[in-house]
Design an enzyme around this catalytic site. Structure first.
Site, PDB file in Angstrom:
ATOM      1  CB  VAL A  21      -0.969   0.036   1.201  1.00  0.00           C
ATOM      2  CG1 VAL A  21      -2.031  -1.035   1.059  1.00  0.00           C
ATOM      3  CG2 VAL A  21      -0.221  -0.099   2.526  1.00  0.00           C
ATOM      4  CE1 TYR A  22       3.840   1.294   4.174  1.00  0.00           C
ATOM      5  CE2 TYR A  22       6.112   0.751   3.649  1.00  0.00           C
ATOM      6  CZ  TYR A  22       5.084   0.821   4.556  1.00  0.00           C
ATOM      7  OH  TYR A  22       5.301   0.423   5.855  1.00  0.00           O
ATOM      8  CB  ALA A  23       3.565   5.241  -3.300  1.00  0.00           C
ATOM      9  N   GLY A  43       1.361   0.932  -4.170  1.00  0.00           N
ATOM     10  CA  GLY A  43       2.187  -0.005  -4.917  1.00  0.00           C
ATOM     11  C   GLY A  43       3.399   0.640  -5.560  1.00  0.00           C
TER      12      GLY A  43
END
Length: 326
Positions: free
Chosen positions: A52-54, A56
Site C-alpha cells: 500500500v505504500y504509494a 504499490g
C-alpha cells in the site's frame, strides 16, 4: 553493519532496516537510488516496504532499482499485505486477498520471492487460522522465505505464533513482528515485546525516531520542509506535547554529553533494546539516511540508557507488573 538473527530463525539481517514509506510519493527514483546505494555501501541488507505504500509505487520503484543498481542476493526484501483502501474494512486477512496481494507484490518488485512477508494488521473478520494458512502457502510455494506479522496486539501475536508452533501439520513459524517503538512510544513493552521474546519472534521497530520528533528538529519550531508542516502533520502531532518535549530534551542532553546527535542517541537506544532485531528508518534523501547510518558506531553507556529509560518510562500497573506487589 552488524547482522542479527531475525527472531528464532536462521535469517540474518542488518541491525538497521531501510524503510520505503515515502518512495514513489515524496521520494523520487533518483533519491531512492541514492538511499539504496548508501544503505548497501554501509552494509545494510534489510529493505522494508508494503503493497500500500504509494499504492504499490514503492514496491515498483524498488523493483526498478533492483534490476540494475544492486544484486538481488545482497538484499533481504520485506513487504506487507492486508491493508485495503476500504473505509468499511481497513484490513483484509483472507487467504484469497493475501495470496493475490503477494503475487501482485512480486510482479511489482520483479522478483520470484520476498525474504520476509508480513500480514500488515490483524483482521477481526477473518479466522486467524485462515490468515496463517496464507503464510504457510507463501512459504511452501517458495514465494516467501520467512513470514511475520505487523501491528498485532500482545494476545494476537501470542495466539498466532503459538498456533504456528503447536498446531498439527507443517507450519511456518513467525519470524517477526513490526510495531512502532521508540522513546516516545513504549507501549509494546506491556505485552507485545514479552510475547515476542518468549516465542522467539524478532521485533522490527517502525518510527524508531518518534516520527522524527526525537531528532530534535521540532524543539523550537516546525521546519517548513518537515513532516510536521506537510499533509502528515497529524501523524507527528501526538508527539509534540509537553511529555514528549521532556523526553526530547533528555535525549538532547545525552547527545551533547556524548558529542553525538540526538538522532544517534534515540536510534541506538531502541536498536539495542532486548528483543529488537532491526529498527526501520525512513529518510527523505541519502544525506538524512547517512546521518542515521552513523549510529552504527554508537553504543550507549549503561548510565545513559538508564537515564533515558527513567525519563520515558510508561506507567505499567496491574496486570502488567507483578500483581502480588501491588
Amino acid at each position: 553493519m552488524e547482522l542479527r538473527h531475525l527472531g528464532r530463525t536462521g535469517l540474518r539481517v542488518s541491525r538497521l532496516g531501510l524503510g520505503t514509506l515515502t518512495w514513489g510519493r515524496d521520494t523520487d527514483g533518483h533519491d531512492a537510488a541514492d538511499q539504496l546505494k548508501a544503505f548497501w555501501e554501509a552494509g545494510g541488507t534489510l529493505v522494508d516496504t508494503a503493497d500500500v505504500y504509494a499504492d504499490g509505487g514503492a514496491e515498483y520503484l524498488l523493483g526498478q532499482l533492483l534490476e540494475g543498481l544492486l544484486p538481488r542476493r545482497d538484499l533481504q526484501i520485506a513487504t506487507k499485505a492486508g491493508s485495503v483502501p476500504d473505509p468499511d474494512r481497513r484490513f483484509d486477512g483472507s487467504r484469497g486477498h493475501l495470496l493475490g496481494a503477494l503475487d501482485a507484490s512480486l510482479e511489482r518488485l520483479g522478483t520470484d520471492y520476498v525474504d520476509l512477508w508480513q500480514v500488515h494488521a490483524f483482521d477481526p473478520f477473518t479466522p486467524l487460522e485462515e490468515t496463517l494458512q496464507a503464510l504457510d502457502i507463501a512459504v511452501s510455494s517458495g514465494r516467501a522465505r520467512y513470514v511475520g506479522v505487523s501491528n498485532f496486539s500482545g494476545w494476537q501475536l501470542a495466539k498466532a505464533a503459538t498456533w504456528q508452533l503447536a498446531s498439527s501439520g507443517a507450519h511456518a513459524r513467525l519470524a517477526s513482528t513490526q510495531m512502532e517503538y521508540s522513546l516516545l512510544q513504549r507501549g509494546v513493552e506491556r505485552e507485545v515485546l514479552p510475547a515476542a521474546l518468549d516465542l522467539g519472534v524478532g521485533l522490527l521497530p517502525s518510527s524508531p525516531l518518534g516520527r522524527g520528533v526525537l531528532t530534535g528538529k521540532y524543539r523550537h519550531t516546525t521546519p517548513a520542509d518537515s513532516r510536521g508542516a506537510s499533509e502528515l502533520a497529524a501523524f507527528v502531532a501526538p508527539y509534540l506535547d509537553e511529555e514528549a518535549s521532556r523526553i526530547v530534551e533528555a535525549v538532547a542532553i545525552a547527545a551533547d554529553g556524548l558529542a553525538t546527535t540526538a538522532l544517534n542517541v534515540a536510534l541506538a537506544w531502541v536498536r539495542d533494546r532486548p528483543g529488537v532485531t532491526a529498527p526501520i528508518v525512513g529518510a527523505r534523501n541519502a544525506q538524512q539516511l547517512r546521518a542515521a547510518l552513523s549510529a552504527e558506531s554508537l553504543s550507549l553507556p549503561d548510565e545513559i540508557c538508564q537515564a533515558l529509560d527513567d525519563v520515558s518510562a510508561p506507567v505499567h500497573r496491574y496486570p502488567d507488573q507483578d500483581w502480588s506487589t501491588l
